[in-house]
Each structure stands twice: as structure tokens, then as C-alpha cells.
Design a protein around this motif. Sequence first.
Motif, PDB file in Angstrom:
ATOM      1  N   LEU A 491       0.839  -1.184   0.000  1.00  0.00           N
ATOM      2  CA  LEU A 491       0.000   0.000   0.000  1.00  0.00           C
ATOM      3  C   LEU A 491       0.884   1.246   0.000  1.00  0.00           C
ATOM      4  N   GLY A 492       0.716   2.073  -1.052  1.00  0.00           N
ATOM      5  CA  GLY A 492       1.571   3.247  -1.147  1.00  0.00           C
ATOM      6  C   GLY A 492       2.620   3.075  -2.239  1.00  0.00           C
ATOM      7  N   TRP A 493       2.814   1.843  -2.679  1.00  0.00           N
ATOM      8  CA  TRP A 493       3.719   1.614  -3.814  1.00  0.00           C
ATOM      9  C   TRP A 493       2.925   1.137  -5.019  1.00  0.00           C
ATOM     10  N   TYR A 494       2.183   0.010  -4.837  1.00  0.00           N
ATOM     11  CA  TYR A 494       1.349  -0.466  -5.954  1.00  0.00           C
ATOM     12  C   TYR A 494      -0.065   0.106  -5.872  1.00  0.00           C
ATOM     13  N   ASP A 499       0.417   7.764   1.991  1.00  0.00           N
ATOM     14  CA  ASP A 499      -0.553   8.297   2.979  1.00  0.00           C
ATOM     15  C   ASP A 499      -1.869   7.514   2.962  1.00  0.00           C
ATOM     16  N   LYS A 500      -2.039   6.645   1.971  1.00  0.00           N
ATOM     17  CA  LYS A 500      -3.200   5.748   1.934  1.00  0.00           C
ATOM     18  C   LYS A 500      -3.240   4.868   3.188  1.00  0.00           C
ATOM     19  N   CYS A 501      -2.060   4.651   3.752  1.00  0.00           N
ATOM     20  CA  CYS A 501      -1.987   3.804   4.961  1.00  0.00           C
ATOM     21  C   CYS A 501      -2.763   4.424   6.129  1.00  0.00           C
ATOM     22  N   ARG A 502      -2.958   5.747   6.077  1.00  0.00           N
ATOM     23  CA  ARG A 502      -3.581   6.421   7.231  1.00  0.00           C
ATOM     24  C   ARG A 502      -5.011   5.974   7.473  1.00  0.00           C
ATOM     25  N   THR A 503      -5.687   5.577   6.386  1.00  0.00           N
ATOM     26  CA  THR A 503      -7.096   5.211   6.542  1.00  0.00           C
ATOM     27  C   THR A 503      -7.334   3.718   6.329  1.00  0.00           C
ATOM     28  N   PHE A 539      11.268   8.899  -0.688  1.00  0.00           N
ATOM     29  CA  PHE A 539       9.971   8.257  -0.923  1.00  0.00           C
ATOM     30  C   PHE A 539       9.898   6.955  -0.124  1.00  0.00           C
ATOM     31  N   GLN A 540      10.933   6.153  -0.223  1.00  0.00           N
ATOM     32  CA  GLN A 540      10.945   4.855   0.479  1.00  0.00           C
ATOM     33  C   GLN A 540      10.869   5.059   1.995  1.00  0.00           C
ATOM     34  N   GLU A 541      11.569   6.080   2.452  1.00  0.00           N
ATOM     35  CA  GLU A 541      11.553   6.381   3.895  1.00  0.00           C
ATOM     36  C   GLU A 541      10.140   6.752   4.343  1.00  0.00           C
ATOM     37  N   TRP A 542       9.496   7.601   3.528  1.00  0.00           N
ATOM     38  CA  TRP A 542       8.124   8.015   3.830  1.00  0.00           C
ATOM     39  C   TRP A 542       7.204   6.794   3.867  1.00  0.00           C
ATOM     40  N   TYR A 543       7.364   5.918   2.852  1.00  0.00           N
ATOM     41  CA  TYR A 543       6.564   4.691   2.759  1.00  0.00           C
ATOM     42  C   TYR A 543       6.666   3.890   4.059  1.00  0.00           C
ATOM     43  N   TYR A 544       7.885   3.708   4.518  1.00  0.00           N
ATOM     44  CA  TYR A 544       8.077   2.902   5.741  1.00  0.00           C
ATOM     45  C   TYR A 544       7.473   3.600   6.966  1.00  0.00           C
ATOM     46  N   LYS A 545       7.587   4.937   6.998  1.00  0.00           N
ATOM     47  CA  LYS A 545       7.002   5.645   8.151  1.00  0.00           C
ATOM     48  C   LYS A 545       5.486   5.449   8.201  1.00  0.00           C
ATOM     49  N   GLU A 546       4.836   5.600   7.037  1.00  0.00           N
ATOM     50  CA  GLU A 546       3.381   5.448   6.979  1.00  0.00           C
ATOM     51  C   GLU A 546       2.970   3.997   7.267  1.00  0.00           C
ATOM     52  N   GLN A 547       3.734   3.064   6.743  1.00  0.00           N
ATOM     53  CA  GLN A 547       3.428   1.647   6.982  1.00  0.00           C
ATOM     54  C   GLN A 547       3.501   1.328   8.475  1.00  0.00           C
ATOM     55  N   ILE A 548       4.545   1.831   9.100  1.00  0.00           N
ATOM     56  CA  ILE A 548       4.730   1.512  10.522  1.00  0.00           C
ATOM     57  C   ILE A 548       3.599   2.120  11.360  1.00  0.00           C
ATOM     58  N   ALA A 549       3.183   3.336  11.001  1.00  0.00           N
ATOM     59  CA  ALA A 549       2.050   3.934  11.715  1.00  0.00           C
ATOM     60  C   ALA A 549       0.818   3.042  11.549  1.00  0.00           C
ATOM     61  N   TYR A 600      16.900   2.754   8.510  1.00  0.00           N
ATOM     62  CA  TYR A 600      16.936   3.255   9.899  1.00  0.00           C
ATOM     63  C   TYR A 600      15.532   3.376  10.490  1.00  0.00           C
ATOM     64  N   ILE A 601      14.538   3.599   9.624  1.00  0.00           N
ATOM     65  CA  ILE A 601      13.145   3.680  10.106  1.00  0.00           C
ATOM     66  C   ILE A 601      12.713   2.301  10.607  1.00  0.00           C
TER      67      ILE A 601
END
Length: 614
Positions: A491-494, A499-503, A539-549, A600-601
Motif C-alpha cells: 500500500l503506497g507503492w502499488y 498516505d493511503k496507509c492512514r485510513t 519516498f521509500q523512507e516516507w513509505y516505511y514511516k506510513e506503513q509503521i504507523a 533506519y526507520i
Amino acid sequence: MKKLILLLFIVTSLTRVYAQDSLITNIGSRKALSLNGSWQYIVDPYETGFYDYRYHELNEKNGDAYWNTDVPANKTDKKEHGYIAKYTLQVPGDWNHQKPEFVYYEGTVWYKKSFDFHPAESATRYFLYFGAVNYRADVYLNGKKMGMHKGGFTPFNFEVPVSLLKATGNFLVVKVDNKRYADEVPTLNTDWWNYGGITRDVKLVEVPQSFIQDYVIQLKKPLPGKAPAAMPEVTGWIRLNQAQSGGNITITIPELKLKKQVAVIGAITPVSFKLPKLQLWSPEHPKLYQVIVATSNDRVEDKIGFRTVEAYGKQVLLNGKPIFMRGISIHGEIPQEVRRAVGPEDAKQLLGQARELGCNMVRLAHYPHDEAMTRLADSLGILVWSEIPVYWTINFGSQEVLNKAKAQLKEMITRDHNRASIIIWSVGNETPVSQTRTDFMHSLITEAKRLDSTRMISAALEVNYSALKDINEVNDPLGQFVDLVAFNEYLGWYGGLPDKCRTTNWSTPYNKPLFISETGAGAKGGFHADSLTRFSEEFQEWYYKEQIAMLKRMPVNFVGLSPWVLNDFRSPKRNNPIYQEGWNRKGLYDDKGNKKKAFYIMQAYYNEMKKKTI
Ligand code: GCB
């Protein structure tokens, strides 16, 4: 006539089963002549050394076969093949990285090794053992065919008649063919490079007439939800290569002062005994014991850890206690040298990288890795998911393909059924939902459980991004048959942006533990931009941050994840000329071994989870 055909059918199917049952395990503890090193080769894209000009397989009388001697008997002889020192490849090792002209080669290469050998005087048997050959191997010794094997990542062995071995100048030839076919496992289409060659060790193994071929010495499955008893019980069996009556088998575990003797009752003798004062194996204490299995004329030595594992309700219990799997998916590849991983040094590199990330678990994708990996995982205390390459859309309607998948499943489990680190056998990855697929996969799961009832069985399921809702159910019908419901989500790549992860939230209708077997995004190491720019580290860093949230909102049955992927890896499907250049860039390390920002995330999240779950 009909009866004769039936008889022939029975005989041939029995020999087929026998061939599959002949695998000798714990090969490292056997007396053997290593046949690793330089082998001479002939590249044969048209298979001229195998078929005549009418495309019939060449037979023993035909001197043109490349498994026949390349030395002309006299000067009028015509020889159109030959093995010379100028053309050599190293074994073990894929051919692609060894010569520039092999980088994209898929096809047939003939390998030849000459060796001298003095057979032992006593009654001894010899087996040619191959750790793995990708994909099909036809093996010939001194002009005689020893056998054929398909499957690029599992071991096999063929018995060599002693009378065939010569004191000098044995002529061992292996035809290796890694062409892809629709009806093989994997099939035509994979997201990884199809490295060809004799990719793992080759040995000539010496055993007595009657020998210990295989054994299972593992803790008995505990009562559901229970920790192992104070004096845990081992159950298992010892397989001799042939049925035998009379004689004993002794199992010794010196450190526990255990010596157990059982009377042989045929080819397979069940064993069970209690282990007093046992230190259980776990990631925190990866205790291994020296275990010796012996008969009156044979002896093998192993290092075995003892633990229990099970999916129980919404949790995974290791030694009766819930665990959270801080995993990472790994391909069997060393990107720095653009080659297949092989042997203990490569295992050290890959598992060392995983440890740096803070992992207690690895998913060895998408095929069984080198035995050095699972052995090292045992001693480092890293939990393992091991998988067969039933990948994407193989021919699920074919009984023959099912048999091929089952053969690889059996070889994977047989090689490693004493490794404490392995807690999950996976029967495939991202297979598309249909009744035919489900029947096929169900049959593999049933087989895996028959072969090993002490571990969890799973498969990586997939997500339909076009049907995403706020709450998504992982409801692939295969979920009812696996122990662990595992799914890949990007989610967020394909599907959309991170930010789709937020909902988005995940659940499963099955009352089972839930595991994310893949999640990841591509980034070219060293390419920096704002976080909305695809393929940037940001971008990848952002992806991991949103995924972890999002992970922090997962339901209580969420038991861990193995993001995609440890290292960038070679893939012919990734052809962005600026960012990919034939590489899948979803690694947390790039192809030079540098950590990307996302590393590191993930590391910080795993540190946090480690504190919470221990
Ligand atoms: C997947 C596959 C994996 C791919 C990955 C990707 O779902 O299981 O083999 O490499 O996605 O990068 O798209």
C-alpha cells in the motif's frame, strides 16, 4: 498385454518414488570427496551434445554425445566437442557472474570434472551428491547416465556403482539446463534473475552398505497452547537406507548424558525419549546440542536445537510463549558481486545484515536457500520461513506440475527437518484465487503436514488493490488451510501513495495469527529528492514511516512481518533505465551494501518492538 503394461506402470512409478526417497541428509557429517573447484564447460544452446540431428536423445553408442569421452581414439576420428582448460567455471557458483558472455544466458551448459579415486576396500557405497543445480541436471559418470533431477534449489544424490569408479581419470559430466518452461516450478515468470549452473556443493559421498540415511529428532508437539513439559519428549524416527531386521540404533546426546538404544524394526524405526534438564532453543538462547546417531557400522553427528512452535488462537507460541516476528525477506543473492549466494561466508553476510536491522526472523524467499543459511540461523537464533518456488501463476491445473512442486517440498523439508530455526514451511507466494489453485495449494499443505507435523505451514497471499476499503479482509480461501495467515501488501507503492496507509486497516475472518510477508517500496541508493519523488530514498523512507504507523493499528492477532526486501536484487522485469537498470530496488540495503534511509526507520521500529515484546 494389458497386464504387462500395468506391471510396467507399477514398476516405473515405484522407481520414481524410490528415487525421491533416497536423499541422504546431514551430508556435512559424511566422509566425502569434494568435487568443488574448477570444472571445464561447453556452452550448448542448441543441445547438440544431447540430441542428434533428428532431435532424438543420443545414446551410449553415439560418440557425439557430450557426456562421452572427448578424446579421439585415433587420428582419423572426428570429435566435434571437447573440454579444455581455457573454458572453466567455478563450482559451486552460477555461471552468469563468471563470464561476461553469460550475463543473460539461459540454456544448456555441459560441465566436466576429472578426478582420481581409490575406492575403500571394505564394502562401501558411493553417492554423487549435489546441493543444488538450476534447473535440470543430467548426470553422467564415465559415459553412463546416473540420473536426472529437476528443481533448482534442493539437493539430490545418485548412487554410483563401485565398479564404475576408476583409480584415475574419472570423467564426470553434468548437463545443466536452466531454460524456463510453463510447466515447471517456478514457471516462465518470476521477479528475480534465473541464475543458472551448479550453484551448490558437489561431493562423492562414502557410506557403508547399510547406512543412516535420514532422521528426525525433534520435540513432540505440545498440547495446544501449552509450554513444553518440564521433561520434554522427543519423538521422531531414524531411516536406514534399506529395511533391516535385527540390530540397534543408538542416539547419544553427551551434554545431557543421554544414551537411548532402540531395536531396528525395518527401514524406518520410530524413536521417543524424554530429555531431562534441557535448555530450550530460542532466539535469545540458541542452544544446540551435539547429537550422535549410530548403528553397529555407521555414525552421524549433528547439532540440534529443541523447541516447540505452534499457531494457537491469535498467536504464535514459541516454547509456549507468544512471539513477535521482526523479520525481513531475503533473496539468495550477493548483489555486490551480482551472483547467487552460496556457503557459510555468504550466509554470514546476509544474516549479519538482517541482525543489524534488528531481526529475529527471516523469510528465505522464494525458494529453499543454501543449507549454510539454515545451519547458521540455528546457531545465531534467527527464526526462518522456508519456501518452495510455487510463485505467481504456475500451471495449477496440471497433476504433473503438482508432483514437481511436491518433490521440491519433500526435498526442502527432508534436508532441514532438524533445524530448530525453521518454524514455517511456505508452499508458495501470491497465487491467484481460483478453485483449481486452492485445490493445488491445499494438496501441498496436506503433504507438508504429512511430512512434518511439528511446524507451521503458510503461504504468502495477496491483496487486491483495486478493491481496497478502509477495512480490508485477508480472506483468500487458502486462509482456512494454513496455520499462519500471511499476506503481501504494498500500500503506497502499488496502490496509491503512502498516505493511503492512514485510513487503511487489515483483518482476517480466520481466527488465526496474521503476518505481513511482504511490504516495500523501491529506491535507488544515493538518489535523494523530496518524498513525493518515486525511487528516491526519501519516498521509500516516507513509505516505511506510513506503513509503521499503520502497523501500530493492526489487530491483536498481528504477529510480525518480513518487509520486502533486505538487498536490491537482479530482476529482468525492472527496466527503468535511470533508477532500476535490471534491478529490483526495494532493498533496505542497495546493491553496493549501503543502507538506505528507510533502513533506519525499520531498525528503530524493530528496536521498539524488541523492548515491548521481551
Ligand atoms: C511481490 C513478490 C516479490 C516481488 C515484489 C515486488 O509481491 O512476492 O517476489 O519482487 O512483490 O517487488 O513487486
